[in-house]
Design an enzyme around this catalytic site. Structure first.
Site, short mmCIF file in Angstrom:
data_model
loop_
_atom_site.label_atom_id
_atom_site.label_comp_id
_atom_site.label_asym_id
_atom_site.label_seq_id
_atom_site.Cartn_x
_atom_site.Cartn_y
_atom_site.Cartn_z
N HIS A 18 0.85 -1.20 0.00
CA HIS A 18 0.00 0.00 0.00
C HIS A 18 0.88 1.24 0.00
CE1 HIS A 18 -3.62 -2.34 1.52
NE2 HIS A 18 -2.63 -3.13 1.89
N HIS A 192 -8.68 -7.85 -0.37
CA HIS A 192 -8.24 -8.20 1.00
C HIS A 192 -9.31 -9.08 1.64
CE1 HIS A 192 -5.08 -5.24 0.83
NE2 HIS A 192 -4.77 -5.41 2.10
N GLU A 195 -7.83 -11.98 6.50
CA GLU A 195 -6.87 -11.36 7.44
C GLU A 195 -7.66 -11.07 8.72
OE1 GLU A 195 -6.07 -7.22 6.86
OE2 GLU A 195 -4.07 -7.31 7.77
N ASP A 273 3.04 -5.38 2.48
CA ASP A 273 1.84 -4.69 2.97
C ASP A 273 2.14 -3.19 3.17
OD1 ASP A 273 -0.86 -4.98 3.42
OD2 ASP A 273 -0.69 -5.68 5.48
N ASP A 274 2.78 -2.83 4.26
CA ASP A 274 3.02 -1.41 4.60
C ASP A 274 4.45 -1.28 5.12
OD1 ASP A 274 0.18 -0.22 4.40
OD2 ASP A 274 -0.10 -2.06 5.55
N1 ADE Z 1 -4.59 -1.13 4.41
C1 ADE Z 1 -3.28 -1.06 4.62
N2 ADE Z 1 -2.82 -2.16 5.24
C2 ADE Z 1 -3.91 -2.96 5.42
C3 ADE Z 1 -4.10 -4.23 5.99
N3 ADE Z 1 -3.10 -4.95 6.51
N4 ADE Z 1 -5.36 -4.73 6.02
C4 ADE Z 1 -6.39 -4.03 5.51
N5 ADE Z 1 -6.26 -2.83 4.95
C5 ADE Z 1 -5.03 -2.30 4.90
ZN ZN Z 2 -2.81 -5.04 2.63
#
Ligand code: ADE
Ligand code: ZN
Length: 325
Positions: A18, A192, A195, A273-274
């Site tokens: 992201h 997504h 999770e 992811d981030d």
């Molecule tokens: N947006 C950014 N990271 C995320 C994640 N791990 N799960 C859902 N939305 C997200």
């Molecule tokens: Zn994600």
């Protein structure tokens, strides 16, 4: 032991990352200073997903000008190059970027300018997956998709959905029309699920949202019929083991289901992811995951191969990466 240089050299794509989570602390500090906002210390270790998503709102809310957006895009391409990524699908969720509300054209054009400049400088190409938030309404989802279809921006490759499924409740059926419209218009779909939701979220992603790939998807492991279906239908899971551990889904990598999913024949890739917010990189994720499972370089090569097969890139680039000579 696999080392960073071996991972960097693998031909690979990143397919679950992201932009919202790609701001380094120094970038956040500079943006906050520029915006005249107080600087916050962003340690997200152990946060739950809701708190984490609020941190994304705050960070992205600091980005006020087209130049700042273009720079974020350029910096993302630099990060990917540094990790030996040849192509990235990047998730961007407009709901996090408060300055750009109702200015989607300007928002995507500014990002595109940064990605174009990056490519001109020899950095890897990026495709953008414009993302809905689970908390949005079906009407808002349709509005976004109609914009995507009308605009046909060459930088945008897919419709995505992210956010907190556990907090939003079951939303798959409500978003079905939006994803069907996107599919009919030739947009890819990445979703997504699995999770914060369990296996039922992954089932809904396949049935209602026509997902070609699942972002995370790891809780599919709780339903053996679903695991078989994912394997049979060759649906890739874009897995982010470090993120799942950091946000408390699993206590550590040895309890993460990635290896069991792979052993069951599910196609899996490794992603960040981030990464900046979570303090890891694609290379460190490959290295640490390989160490946790005792994988060889050959296994990592298969994972990297899956990442390229799963990417929404041009076919010509895919062939080059799958068959480098
Ligand atoms: N947006 C950014 N990271 C995320 C994640 N791990 N799960 C859902 N939305 C997200
Ligand atoms: Zn994600």
């Amino acid at each position: 032991m696999i080392d960073a240089e071996q991972v960097r050299a693998l031909p690979k794509a990143e397919v679950h990352v992201h932009l919202e989570g790609c701001f380094e602390p120094a970038d956040v500090e500079a943006l906050a200073r520029w915006a005249g906002e107080p600087i916050r210390h962003l340690d997200v270790t152990g946060s739950d997903l809701s708190v984490f998503l609020e941190v994304l709102d705050w960070t992205c809310g600091l980005v006020r000008t087209p130049e700042q957006l273009a720079r974020a895009a350029y910096r993302f391409a630099e990060r990917e190059a540094h990790n030996g990524v040849a192509y990235a699908d990047l998730i961007v969720n407009p709901t996090h970027w408060s300055t750009w509300r109702n200015r989607l054209d300007a928002f995507v054009d500014a990002l595109d300018a940064g990605f174009r400049e990056a490519e001109e400088d020899g950095l890897p190409p990026t495709g953008v997956c414009i993302s809905l938030l689970r908390q949005q309404s079906p009407a808002e989802a349709l509005e976004l998709v109609e914009w995507l279809i009308a605009r046909q921006h060459p930088r945008v490759v897919a419709l995505s959905i992210d956010g907190n499924e556990a907090a939003a409740g079951r939303t798959g059926p409500g978003f079905a029309d939006a994803f069907r419209r996107a599919a009919e218009a030739g947009l890819h779909r990445t979703v997504h699920a699995g999770e914060s939701s369990g296996p039922e979220g992954v089932r809904d992603a396949l049935e209602y949202l026509l997902a070609e790939r699942i972002d995370h998807g790891v809780r599919a492991i709780e339903d053996s019929d679903l695991v078989r279906e994912l394997a049979d239908r060759r649906i890739p899971l874009n897995v982010c083991p470090g993120s799942n551990v950091l946000l408390g889904r699993y206590p550590d990598r040895s309890h993460h289901p990635l290896e069991d999913l792979r052993a069951a024949g599910v196609r899996v890739s490794i992603n960040t992811d981030d990464p900046a917010l979570m303090g890891h990189s694609l290379v460190s994720e490959y290295v640490e995951t390989a160490a946790a499972y005792g994988w060889t370089l050959e296994t990592l090569r298969e994972i990297a191969h899956t990442s390229v097969e799963a990417a929404f890139c041009r076919e010509e680039l895919r062939h080059q990466l799958l068959d480098p000579r």
